[in-house]
Enzyme design. Structure first.
Site, PDB file in Angstrom:
ATOM      1  N   HIS A 265      -2.309   4.882   0.561  1.00 28.78           N
ATOM      2  CA  HIS A 265      -1.938   3.470   0.432  1.00 28.78           C
ATOM      3  C   HIS A 265      -0.441   3.283   0.577  1.00 28.78           C
ATOM      4  O   HIS A 265       0.367   4.138   0.197  1.00 28.78           O
ATOM      5  CB  HIS A 265      -2.490   2.851  -0.856  1.00 28.78           C
ATOM      6  N   ASP A 277       4.291   6.772  -5.893  1.00 34.17           N
ATOM      7  CA  ASP A 277       3.038   6.017  -5.841  1.00 34.17           C
ATOM      8  C   ASP A 277       3.202   4.774  -4.965  1.00 34.17           C
ATOM      9  O   ASP A 277       3.508   3.713  -5.460  1.00 34.17           O
ATOM     10  CB  ASP A 277       2.630   5.623  -7.258  1.00 34.17           C
ATOM     11  N   GLU A 309      -3.966  -1.366  -2.396  1.00 35.72           N
ATOM     12  CA  GLU A 309      -4.612  -0.401  -3.278  1.00 35.72           C
ATOM     13  C   GLU A 309      -4.330  -0.739  -4.727  1.00 35.72           C
ATOM     14  O   GLU A 309      -5.215  -0.612  -5.590  1.00 35.72           O
ATOM     15  CB  GLU A 309      -4.120   1.017  -2.966  1.00 35.72           C
ATOM     16  N   GLU A 310      -3.107  -1.170  -5.002  1.00 32.75           N
ATOM     17  CA  GLU A 310      -2.718  -1.459  -6.372  1.00 32.75           C
ATOM     18  C   GLU A 310      -3.439  -2.680  -6.933  1.00 32.75           C
ATOM     19  O   GLU A 310      -3.425  -2.906  -8.143  1.00 32.75           O
ATOM     20  CB  GLU A 310      -1.200  -1.666  -6.468  1.00 32.75           C
ATOM     21  N   ASP A 338      -2.816  10.358  -2.579  1.00 29.68           N
ATOM     22  CA  ASP A 338      -2.232   9.333  -3.434  1.00 29.68           C
ATOM     23  C   ASP A 338      -1.412  10.027  -4.513  1.00 29.68           C
ATOM     24  O   ASP A 338      -1.960  10.678  -5.401  1.00 29.68           O
ATOM     25  CB  ASP A 338      -3.355   8.503  -4.048  1.00 29.68           C
ATOM     26  N   HIS A 436       4.481   3.589 -12.211  1.00 32.69           N
ATOM     27  CA  HIS A 436       4.463   2.118 -12.270  1.00 32.69           C
ATOM     28  C   HIS A 436       5.711   1.547 -12.935  1.00 32.69           C
ATOM     29  O   HIS A 436       5.639   0.564 -13.677  1.00 32.69           O
ATOM     30  CB  HIS A 436       3.204   1.627 -12.985  1.00 32.69           C
TER      31      HIS A 436
END
Length: 506
Positions: A265, A277, A309-310, A338, A436
């Site tokens: 992604h 990420d 994707e998130e 990923d 994140h």
């Protein structure tokens, strides 16, 4: 005040016409190329190229006011443009397509919390609902809040204080809301900052925020000692429909009825540039796609950079849902990558045979796992199994009956003492302590993990780009498609999470 997003007006035509600042490999024809060789392709995957791509994506994010690469924002559209221009520069080696996709995303958020008059560091959750309160008591939830009996009747009109772990955020706050809580605060299960994650999509749940483990345990101790702690909170998010693109590149040579498909992604969360990420997976694929252009393959090789994707694997799901069944039948294997450069890493291999987590995939998934195991062993590298639960972009392919595999290096699971013995690093904290967050940038990548996984991916491309000998033949997806009227397994709100390296919803 909530600030709305600026409009980004990039079209597919403008993306195709754009040029960028990278220095791509120039190639004008696929004619006369030698058949791909394993060692040569693997040796051509250089750390400097992997990191250079990651730096490009960070620069793309930081050149925008949002400093991220969320689906549909300027940062993500410019990431799409970057991948497209790098691939187009290889001449006629790949057929490059942009697949448009529109969905709701979190574009901006605010999280503020005070407890007993003290300002507390707090964060929000993707797709958390807006909520403001003042002078509302915190009421602890027993255990970790995964069962209805954990949530006391005294939650009515209060804010639930819940420990992170074992089940989804959605499950915890759904149960708290059913007891009348007006909000929830989740404290972390490791000393790695405030709890954060996603609720998976727009919902009607109570507002939720995250705090650190230390703060949560401190508040719990005071309450258990007889104190009443009053809280005030302000949590909101601006969510809007935005459009971006999947980038899909298929080699123009090689058997189109026996496709090796690789995906990663390309989007980030709102908090930062998303370089581990998943800039790491994206750059791993781009570096290999560029190196492969020096070779021909017997089987078609296809690369995809998925959007959204998130927001819940939505870009990959859109691709699978709109693909004709015969097209999916031609995919012999889908491989997903990923987060492949986590700072506190393990070398994880998707457990396709189910031997570690009792979740297996369609015929061919076990062979994918075995190839990566053999590769790491040949390099003297340790590895561990990653639960084959479909919680990244391979999930929609699994649901369609396509054999799958892949690699990761860990997300917001907790590293064990045994894994420290194998890989080094620090026990008791996340595999990626910057997960994140704004700190997910180039400086925090683990370069050993990045290089090891990049070369492992190249090995797989060389092997299966040349031959499917010994690999199971495909069954038609019309016979093996697993999606029914019920929700696919990876989206079940109350599913218990058992993988230490799975990401995002718990």
């Amino acid at each position: 005040m909530k600030v709305t997003s600026s409009t980004v007006a990039l079209t597919a035509a403008s993306l195709l016409a754009a040029t960028g600042n990278a220095e791509p490999i120039k190639r004008t024809s696929k004619c006369g190329l030698p058949l791909v060789q394993d060692k040569a392709l693997v040796d051509s995957i250089l750390l400097e190229n992997l990191v250079g791509c990651a730096q490009d994506l960070e620069d793309i994010a930081y050149s925008t006011s949002r400093r991220n690469r969320v689906h549909g924002t300027e940062g993500h559209l410019n990431s799409v443009k970057y991948f497209q221009e790098q691939l187009a520069s290889l001449g006629d080696y790949y057929n490059v397509e942009l697949q448009e996709f529109t969905t709701e995303v979190t574009l901006q958020s605010q999280a503020a919390l005070s407890v007993a008059g003290e300002t507390v560091e707090a964060g929000g959750f993707s797709f958390g609902n807006n909520g403001t309160w003042a002078d509302v008591p915190l009421v602890p939830v027993a255990n970790i809040g995964c069962n209805a009996e954990d949530h006391p009747d005294t939650l009515s009109g209060a804010v639930a204080l819940i420990a992170r772990g074992d089940c989804t955020f959605v499950q915890k706050i759904t149960l708290a809301g059913e007891k009348g809580a007006i909000g929830a605060i989740i404290y972390n299960n490791a000393e790695v900052g405030v709890a954060a994650g996603t609720l998976g999509g727009v919902n009607d749940l109570i507002p939720v925020g995250g705090i650190s483990r230390a703060d949560g345990l401190r508040f719990l101790e005071h309450i258990e000692g007889g104190a009443t702690l009053y809280s005030a909170g302000e949590f909101w998010q601006y969510i809007d429909n935005t459009t971006s693109y999947n980038v899909v590149a298929s080699s123009k040579h090689g058997d189109p009825d026996n496709v090796l498909f690789l995906g990663a992604h390309s989007d980030s969360v709102e908090a930062g540039p998303g370089i581990n990420d998943n800039g790491s997976g994206s750059c791993g694929l781009l570096t290999i796609a560029k190196a492969l252009a020096a070779w021909r393959t017997n089987n078609q090789v296809r690369f995809a950079w998925w959007t959204a994707e998130e927001e819940g694997l939505l870009g990959a799901e859109h691709y699978v849902d709109t693909a004709a069944a015969p097209e999916l039948d031609r995919v012999r294997l889908y491989l997903n990558f990923d987060m492949i450069a986590s700072p506190n890493y393990v070398l994880g291999i998707y457990d396709g045979d189910g031997s570690s987590f009792n979740l297996s995939g369609p015929a061919g998934s076990a062979e994918a796992e075995k190839l990566f195991e053999a590769w790491y062993e040949s390099q003297g590298l340790p590895y561990v199994g990653s639960e084959f639960n479909g919680r990244s972009d391979y999930g929609p392919f699994l649901d369609a009956g396509v054999p799958c595999g892949g690699l990761d290096t860990g997300a917001d699971g907790i590293k064990t003492d045994a894994e420290v013995t194998q890989f080094g690093g620090t026990a008791g904290i996340f595999y990626d302590p910057n997960y994140h967050s704004a700190a997910d940038n180039v400086t925090n990548l683990n370069l050993d993990a990045f290089e090891a996984t990049g070369k492992a991916i190249a090995h797989a491309v060389a092997v299966w780009g040349k031959s499917w000998d010994g690999f199971p033949t495909r069954n038609a997806t019309s016979l093996t498609r697993r999606v029914t009227g019920a929700a696919p397994k990876r989206y079940t709100p109350y599913m218990k999470q058992t993988s230490r390296r799975g990401k995002k919803t718990f």
